[in-house]
Write a protein that holds these residues in place. Structure first.
Motif, PDB file in Angstrom:
ATOM      1  N   ASP A  24       0.826  -1.216   0.000  1.00 11.05           N
ATOM      2  CA  ASP A  24       0.000   0.000   0.000  1.00 11.05           C
ATOM      3  C   ASP A  24       0.859   1.264   0.000  1.00 11.05           C
ATOM      4  N   ALA A  25       1.946   1.247   0.755  1.00 13.22           N
ATOM      5  CA  ALA A  25       2.829   2.424   0.776  1.00 13.22           C
ATOM      6  C   ALA A  25       3.498   2.620  -0.581  1.00 13.22           C
ATOM      7  N   ALA A  26       3.827   1.526  -1.251  1.00 12.41           N
ATOM      8  CA  ALA A  26       4.442   1.632  -2.583  1.00 12.41           C
ATOM      9  C   ALA A  26       3.445   2.190  -3.590  1.00 12.41           C
ATOM     10  N   ILE A  27       2.185   1.766  -3.472  1.00 11.68           N
ATOM     11  CA  ILE A  27       1.139   2.308  -4.364  1.00 11.68           C
ATOM     12  C   ILE A  27       0.995   3.807  -4.126  1.00 11.68           C
ATOM     13  N   ALA A  28       0.970   4.200  -2.854  1.00 15.07           N
ATOM     14  CA  ALA A  28       0.835   5.621  -2.518  1.00 15.07           C
ATOM     15  C   ALA A  28       2.012   6.427  -3.046  1.00 15.07           C
ATOM     16  N   ALA A  29       3.177   5.797  -3.119  1.00 10.90           N
ATOM     17  CA  ALA A  29       4.376   6.492  -3.615  1.00 10.90           C
ATOM     18  C   ALA A  29       4.444   6.493  -5.150  1.00 10.90           C
ATOM     19  N   GLY A  30       3.479   5.876  -5.792  1.00 10.02           N
ATOM     20  CA  GLY A  30       3.448   5.888  -7.259  1.00 10.02           C
ATOM     21  C   GLY A  30       4.366   4.866  -7.898  1.00 10.02           C
ATOM     22  N   ALA A  31       4.789   3.847  -7.147  1.00 13.90           N
ATOM     23  CA  ALA A  31       5.706   2.842  -7.712  1.00 13.90           C
ATOM     24  C   ALA A  31       4.940   1.895  -8.631  1.00 13.90           C
ATOM     25  N   ASP A  32       5.627   1.387  -9.649  1.00 11.31           N
ATOM     26  CA  ASP A  32       5.052   0.340 -10.496  1.00 11.31           C
ATOM     27  C   ASP A  32       5.774  -0.989 -10.289  1.00 11.31           C
ATOM     28  N   THR A  33       6.938  -0.941  -9.616  1.00  9.73           N
ATOM     29  CA  THR A  33       7.759  -2.145  -9.460  1.00  9.73           C
ATOM     30  C   THR A  33       8.284  -2.207  -8.035  1.00  9.73           C
ATOM     31  N   LEU A  34       8.124  -3.365  -7.410  1.00 15.19           N
ATOM     32  CA  LEU A  34       8.522  -3.568  -6.015  1.00 15.19           C
ATOM     33  C   LEU A  34       9.687  -4.548  -5.963  1.00 15.19           C
ATOM     34  N   LEU A  35      10.643  -4.236  -5.122  1.00 16.53           N
ATOM     35  CA  LEU A  35      11.822  -5.101  -4.958  1.00 16.53           C
ATOM     36  C   LEU A  35      11.997  -5.380  -3.468  1.00 16.53           C
ATOM     37  N   VAL A  36      11.882  -6.648  -3.094  1.00 17.34           N
ATOM     38  CA  VAL A  36      11.936  -6.992  -1.673  1.00 17.34           C
ATOM     39  C   VAL A  36      12.864  -8.174  -1.403  1.00 17.34           C
ATOM     40  N   HIS A  37      13.202  -8.318  -0.120  1.00 12.15           N
ATOM     41  CA  HIS A  37      13.993  -9.453   0.340  1.00 12.15           C
ATOM     42  C   HIS A  37      13.086 -10.654   0.638  1.00 12.15           C
ATOM     43  N   HIS A  38      11.984 -10.413   1.313  1.00 13.31           N
ATOM     44  CA  HIS A  38      11.020 -11.474   1.632  1.00 13.31           C
ATOM     45  C   HIS A  38       9.805 -11.331   0.719  1.00 13.31           C
ATOM     46  N   GLY A  39       9.704 -12.248  -0.259  1.00 14.34           N
ATOM     47  CA  GLY A  39       8.576 -12.213  -1.188  1.00 14.34           C
ATOM     48  C   GLY A  39       7.362 -12.923  -0.614  1.00 14.34           C
ATOM     49  N   LEU A  40       6.526 -13.457  -1.494  1.00 18.67           N
ATOM     50  CA  LEU A  40       5.236 -14.014  -1.079  1.00 18.67           C
ATOM     51  C   LEU A  40       5.219 -15.526  -0.984  1.00 18.67           C
ATOM     52  N   PHE A  41       6.102 -16.180  -1.682  1.00 22.05           N
ATOM     53  CA  PHE A  41       5.949 -17.625  -1.842  1.00 22.05           C
ATOM     54  C   PHE A  41       7.139 -18.358  -1.240  1.00 22.05           C
ATOM     55  N   TRP A  42       6.821 -19.314  -0.353  1.00 23.43           N
ATOM     56  CA  TRP A  42       7.857 -20.039   0.377  1.00 23.43           C
ATOM     57  C   TRP A  42       7.560 -21.531   0.350  1.00 23.43           C
ATOM     58  N   ARG A  43       8.619 -22.291   0.413  1.00 24.21           N
ATOM     59  CA  ARG A  43       8.490 -23.736   0.514  1.00 24.21           C
ATOM     60  C   ARG A  43       7.665 -24.081   1.755  1.00 24.21           C
ATOM     61  N   GLY A  44       6.778 -25.032   1.621  1.00 17.49           N
ATOM     62  CA  GLY A  44       5.957 -25.404   2.765  1.00 17.49           C
ATOM     63  C   GLY A  44       4.563 -24.800   2.707  1.00 17.49           C
ATOM     64  N   GLN A  45       4.374 -23.761   1.890  1.00 21.49           N
ATOM     65  CA  GLN A  45       3.012 -23.253   1.717  1.00 21.49           C
ATOM     66  C   GLN A  45       2.219 -24.265   0.893  1.00 21.49           C
ATOM     67  N   ASP A  46       0.889 -24.244   1.039  1.00 19.56           N
ATOM     68  CA  ASP A  46       0.117 -25.254   0.306  1.00 19.56           C
ATOM     69  C   ASP A  46      -0.390 -24.748  -1.040  1.00 19.56           C
ATOM     70  N   GLY A  47      -0.095 -23.505  -1.379  1.00 19.74           N
ATOM     71  CA  GLY A  47      -0.415 -23.018  -2.720  1.00 19.74           C
ATOM     72  C   GLY A  47      -1.750 -22.326  -2.848  1.00 19.74           C
ATOM     73  N   ARG A  48      -2.528 -22.289  -1.770  1.00 13.04           N
ATOM     74  CA  ARG A  48      -3.841 -21.641  -1.879  1.00 13.04           C
ATOM     75  C   ARG A  48      -3.739 -20.130  -1.728  1.00 13.04           C
ATOM     76  N   LEU A  49      -4.439 -19.422  -2.577  1.00 14.43           N
ATOM     77  CA  LEU A  49      -4.479 -17.964  -2.494  1.00 14.43           C
ATOM     78  C   LEU A  49      -5.706 -17.557  -1.697  1.00 14.43           C
ATOM     79  N   THR A  50      -5.579 -17.651  -0.377  1.00 20.52           N
ATOM     80  CA  THR A  50      -6.694 -17.299   0.502  1.00 20.52           C
ATOM     81  C   THR A  50      -6.190 -16.350   1.585  1.00 20.52           C
ATOM     82  N   GLY A  51      -7.123 -15.693   2.262  1.00 18.44           N
ATOM     83  CA  GLY A  51      -6.789 -14.879   3.432  1.00 18.44           C
ATOM     84  C   GLY A  51      -5.780 -13.782   3.125  1.00 18.44           C
ATOM     85  N   TRP A  52      -4.771 -13.680   3.989  1.00 17.03           N
ATOM     86  CA  TRP A  52      -3.797 -12.583   3.864  1.00 17.03           C
ATOM     87  C   TRP A  52      -3.016 -12.663   2.543  1.00 17.03           C
ATOM     88  N   LEU A  53      -2.730 -13.889   2.081  1.00 17.87           N
ATOM     89  CA  LEU A  53      -1.964 -14.006   0.831  1.00 17.87           C
ATOM     90  C   LEU A  53      -2.803 -13.553  -0.362  1.00 17.87           C
TER      91      LEU A  53
END
Ligand SMILES: [Zn+2]
Length: 250
Positions: A51-80
């Protein structure tokens, strides 16, 4: 302005993700618009960061901790689901680099943290050579001096378990959740080991081996790699870039 495909190629070349065995996919995790103008870097692709990146007008995000990790079950529900929905609704690109961003010898989390503490590595240790170790300058060779510098640089108190009081001639460090590497640091000849987090066994190991242990915050120690890479990317392509720090007590 540049093309997302060129940003992707640049980051792959810079960070060499194929050289690592990692816990999740490195590189482009969510595909957004093709034209890249403004990059926001951050530690974690949390909803607040997006949300802060959207407010700053960014189109591209670069992070250390992304969204997908080993051990997740692959469902796009809730917070994800909420995070992914926000990225897709705004056509944002999400680039995430985990271990490659810890390890890069100049721009990575370990290199950048070392620079802020006046520590220059002369060797690497541990799994995939991710740990850094080097001589401490004379004025940093006591636990008190090291803890004070950490407070100044990171803006928070380290949780320190003293060793046997020996001079801290060689300091080892690895950002984030590397408490499990304490023994590898000891074997590499460290007088003190600095990382983000501590678990129960490390306090005993510090007391029994005489090597000091300092937990300085997972977030606090990993705040420097993403903006350094973001800055390099932005200057290479002539893009706008800003680092957005979403505070985290952990
Ligand atoms: Zn981390």
């Amino acid at each position: 302005m540049t093309d997302r495909v060129d940003v992707d190629a640049y980051l792959q070349q810079l960070l060499q993700p194929q050289a690592f065995k990692d816990y999740g996919p490195n590189g482009l995790q969510v595909e957004g618009r093709r034209e890249v103008r403004r990059v926001a870097s951050g530690v974690t692709a949390s909803l607040d960061f997006i949300d802060a990146a959207i407010a700053a007008g960014a189109d591209t995000l670069l992070v250390h901790h992304g969204l997908f990790w080993r051990g997740q079950d692959g469902r796009l529900t809730g917070w994800l689901k909420a995070r992914v929905a926000r990225l897709l609704a705004h056509e944002l690109n999400l680039f995430a680099y985990h271990l490659p961003l810890d390890a890069h010898p100049e721009l990575g989390n370990n290199a950048q943290l070392g620079r802020r503490l006046g520590l220059t590595p002369d060797a690497r240790f541990g799994d995939q050579d991710l740990g850094f170790i080097g001589p401490a300058p004379a004025e940093l060779q006591s636990l008190q001096a090291l803890a004070q510098l950490l407070r100044q640089q990171l803006g928070r108190d380290a949780l320190a378990v003293p060793g046997d009081g020996r001079p801290l001639r060689r300091v080892a460090w690895c950002t984030g959740g590397a408490q499990g590497w304490f023994e590898a640091a000891i074997a590499a000849g460290a007088d003190a080991f600095l990382t983000g987090e501590i678990s129960e066994p490390q306090a005993h190991l510090a007391r029994e081996t005489g090597v000091a242990f300092l937990a300085c915050g997972h977030h606090a120690t990993e705040r420097y790699g993403a903006p350094a890479v973001g800055e390099a990317l932005a200057s290479h392509f002539g893009l706008a870039h800003g680092f957005i720090d979403i505070g985290n007590p952990a």
